[in-house]
Design a protein around this motif. Structure first.
Motif, mmCIF file in Angstrom:
data_model
loop_
_atom_site.group_PDB
_atom_site.id
_atom_site.type_symbol
_atom_site.label_atom_id
_atom_site.label_comp_id
_atom_site.label_asym_id
_atom_site.label_seq_id
_atom_site.Cartn_x
_atom_site.Cartn_y
_atom_site.Cartn_z
ATOM 1 N N LYS A 84 0.097 -4.170 -4.322
ATOM 2 C CA LYS A 84 -1.169 -4.558 -3.706
ATOM 3 C C LYS A 84 -1.376 -3.602 -2.532
ATOM 4 O O LYS A 84 -0.584 -3.588 -1.586
ATOM 5 C CB LYS A 84 -1.121 -6.004 -3.208
ATOM 6 C CG LYS A 84 -2.423 -6.471 -2.615
ATOM 7 C CD LYS A 84 -2.364 -7.935 -2.235
ATOM 8 C CE LYS A 84 -3.717 -8.386 -1.698
ATOM 9 N NZ LYS A 84 -3.677 -9.803 -1.306
ATOM 10 N N PRO A 85 -2.420 -2.758 -2.575
ATOM 11 C CA PRO A 85 -2.616 -1.751 -1.527
ATOM 12 C C PRO A 85 -2.697 -2.350 -0.124
ATOM 13 O O PRO A 85 -3.171 -3.483 0.056
ATOM 14 C CB PRO A 85 -3.947 -1.097 -1.910
ATOM 15 C CG PRO A 85 -4.111 -1.377 -3.359
ATOM 16 C CD PRO A 85 -3.457 -2.705 -3.599
ATOM 17 N N ILE A 86 -2.259 -1.574 0.831
ATOM 18 C CA ILE A 86 -2.308 -1.981 2.240
ATOM 19 C C ILE A 86 -3.751 -2.292 2.636
ATOM 20 O O ILE A 86 -4.017 -3.251 3.353
ATOM 21 C CB ILE A 86 -1.735 -0.857 3.141
ATOM 22 C CG1 ILE A 86 -0.269 -0.585 2.814
ATOM 23 C CG2 ILE A 86 -1.913 -1.167 4.613
ATOM 24 C CD1 ILE A 86 0.676 -1.690 3.195
ATOM 25 N N ALA A 87 -4.703 -1.497 2.145
ATOM 26 C CA ALA A 87 -6.116 -1.689 2.476
ATOM 27 C C ALA A 87 -6.647 -3.030 1.979
ATOM 28 O O ALA A 87 -7.630 -3.544 2.506
ATOM 29 C CB ALA A 87 -6.950 -0.553 1.891
ATOM 30 N N GLU A 88 -5.989 -3.596 0.971
ATOM 31 C CA GLU A 88 -6.416 -4.886 0.436
ATOM 32 C C GLU A 88 -5.534 -6.035 0.919
ATOM 33 O O GLU A 88 -5.528 -7.106 0.322
ATOM 34 C CB GLU A 88 -6.403 -4.830 -1.097
ATOM 35 C CG GLU A 88 -7.402 -3.858 -1.664
ATOM 36 C CD GLU A 88 -7.307 -3.738 -3.175
ATOM 37 O OE1 GLU A 88 -6.615 -4.567 -3.815
ATOM 38 O OE2 GLU A 88 -7.914 -2.807 -3.714
ATOM 39 N N GLY A 89 -4.770 -5.797 1.957
ATOM 40 C CA GLY A 89 -3.949 -6.861 2.531
ATOM 41 C C GLY A 89 -2.501 -6.856 2.089
ATOM 42 O O GLY A 89 -1.762 -7.797 2.369
ATOM 43 N N GLY A 90 -2.075 -5.822 1.381
ATOM 44 C CA GLY A 90 -0.676 -5.713 0.965
ATOM 45 C C GLY A 90 0.231 -5.406 2.143
ATOM 46 O O GLY A 90 -0.233 -5.064 3.229
ATOM 47 N N THR A 91 1.521 -5.544 1.922
ATOM 48 C CA THR A 91 2.495 -5.295 2.985
ATOM 49 C C THR A 91 3.550 -4.307 2.497
ATOM 50 O O THR A 91 3.545 -3.880 1.351
ATOM 51 C CB THR A 91 3.205 -6.604 3.390
ATOM 52 O OG1 THR A 91 3.952 -7.074 2.257
ATOM 53 C CG2 THR A 91 2.221 -7.649 3.846
ATOM 54 N N HIS A 92 4.466 -3.966 3.398
ATOM 55 C CA HIS A 92 5.593 -3.096 3.063
ATOM 56 C C HIS A 92 6.788 -3.904 2.559
ATOM 57 O O HIS A 92 7.886 -3.374 2.460
ATOM 58 C CB HIS A 92 6.037 -2.285 4.282
ATOM 59 C CG HIS A 92 5.036 -1.259 4.735
ATOM 60 N ND1 HIS A 92 4.345 -0.448 3.880
ATOM 61 C CD2 HIS A 92 4.644 -0.903 5.983
ATOM 62 C CE1 HIS A 92 3.566 0.362 4.574
ATOM 63 N NE2 HIS A 92 3.730 0.101 5.845
ATOM 64 N N GLU A 93 6.606 -5.176 2.250
ATOM 65 C CA GLU A 93 7.708 -5.999 1.766
ATOM 66 C C GLU A 93 8.195 -5.485 0.416
ATOM 67 O O GLU A 93 7.422 -4.960 -0.379
ATOM 68 C CB GLU A 93 7.272 -7.456 1.632
ATOM 69 C CG GLU A 93 7.022 -8.133 2.950
ATOM 70 C CD GLU A 93 6.578 -9.573 2.781
ATOM 71 O OE1 GLU A 93 6.819 -10.153 1.709
ATOM 72 O OE2 GLU A 93 5.994 -10.109 3.735
ATOM 73 N N GLU A 94 9.476 -5.660 0.156
ATOM 74 C CA GLU A 94 10.088 -5.149 -1.068
ATOM 75 C C GLU A 94 9.436 -5.716 -2.328
ATOM 76 O O GLU A 94 9.352 -5.041 -3.347
ATOM 77 C CB GLU A 94 11.586 -5.451 -1.055
ATOM 78 C CG GLU A 94 12.361 -4.587 -2.008
ATOM 79 C CD GLU A 94 13.852 -4.626 -1.760
ATOM 80 O OE1 GLU A 94 14.570 -4.852 -2.748
ATOM 81 O OE2 GLU A 94 14.281 -4.439 -0.616
ATOM 82 N N SER A 95 8.933 -6.935 -2.260
ATOM 83 C CA SER A 95 8.290 -7.537 -3.431
ATOM 84 C C SER A 95 6.956 -6.865 -3.775
ATOM 85 O O SER A 95 6.444 -7.019 -4.879
ATOM 86 C CB SER A 95 8.062 -9.030 -3.190
ATOM 87 O OG SER A 95 7.223 -9.217 -2.066
ATOM 88 N N ASN A 96 6.396 -6.109 -2.837
ATOM 89 C CA ASN A 96 5.120 -5.421 -3.049
ATOM 90 C C ASN A 96 5.313 -3.936 -3.347
ATOM 91 O O ASN A 96 4.342 -3.200 -3.435
ATOM 92 C CB ASN A 96 4.213 -5.599 -1.819
ATOM 93 C CG ASN A 96 2.810 -5.119 -2.066
ATOM 94 O OD1 ASN A 96 2.241 -5.329 -3.132
ATOM 95 N ND2 ASN A 96 2.244 -4.440 -1.077
ATOM 96 N N LEU A 97 6.555 -3.495 -3.496
ATOM 97 C CA LEU A 97 6.827 -2.072 -3.713
ATOM 98 C C LEU A 97 7.322 -1.806 -5.123
ATOM 99 O O LEU A 97 7.858 -2.694 -5.782
ATOM 100 C CB LEU A 97 7.866 -1.578 -2.698
ATOM 101 C CG LEU A 97 7.489 -1.725 -1.233
ATOM 102 C CD1 LEU A 97 8.631 -1.255 -0.350
ATOM 103 C CD2 LEU A 97 6.218 -0.968 -0.910
#
Length: 117
Positions: A84-97
């Motif tokens: 989920k892109p950072i611009a759309e509210g994503g984070t640097h959490e491992e589950s989002n990478l």
């Protein structure tokens, strides 16, 4: 396995030969110019030193491209992708990478950009 022949550095007037686009002496300068003139200034705030640390740690834990691995190919990962892109509210959490090779990352990025048009 034989290597490709080295090619001249792309920095104007540099006579050095390199495997990449720029020689070691000019790589950091070329990256600075890219960030200054071509990259969105807000992305420098998002992708700073903290991101480089997170990225390196994630690549050490996941050294193979996750997309290629699903297809049964063993390709080393070169990039870390935000699901989920950072611009759309994503984070640097491992589950989002997701660790990806360059071609898989380019394909996902192109598909995402076409989806937003």
């Amino acid at each position: 396995m034989p290597h490709k022949p080295k090619k001249p550095c792309a920095f104007p007037g540099c006579p050095n030969l390199t495997d990449g686009r720029y020689c070691e002496a000019h790589a950091s300068q070329a990256n600075r110019e890219y960030n200054k003139y071509r990259r969105d200034p807000d992305s420098n705030k998002i992708y700073g030193r903290r991101w480089k640390t997170i990225r390196a740690l994630y690549l050490s834990k996941h050294p193979l491209c996750e997309q290629c691995l699903k297809a049964g190919r063993y390709v080393p990962a070169e990039e870390v992708h935000h699901i989920k892109p950072i611009a759309e509210g994503g984070t640097h959490e491992e589950s989002n990478l997701m660790s990806l090779c360059k071609s898989c990352h380019s394909a996902i990025t192109a598909a995402t950009k076409n989806r937003h048009r």
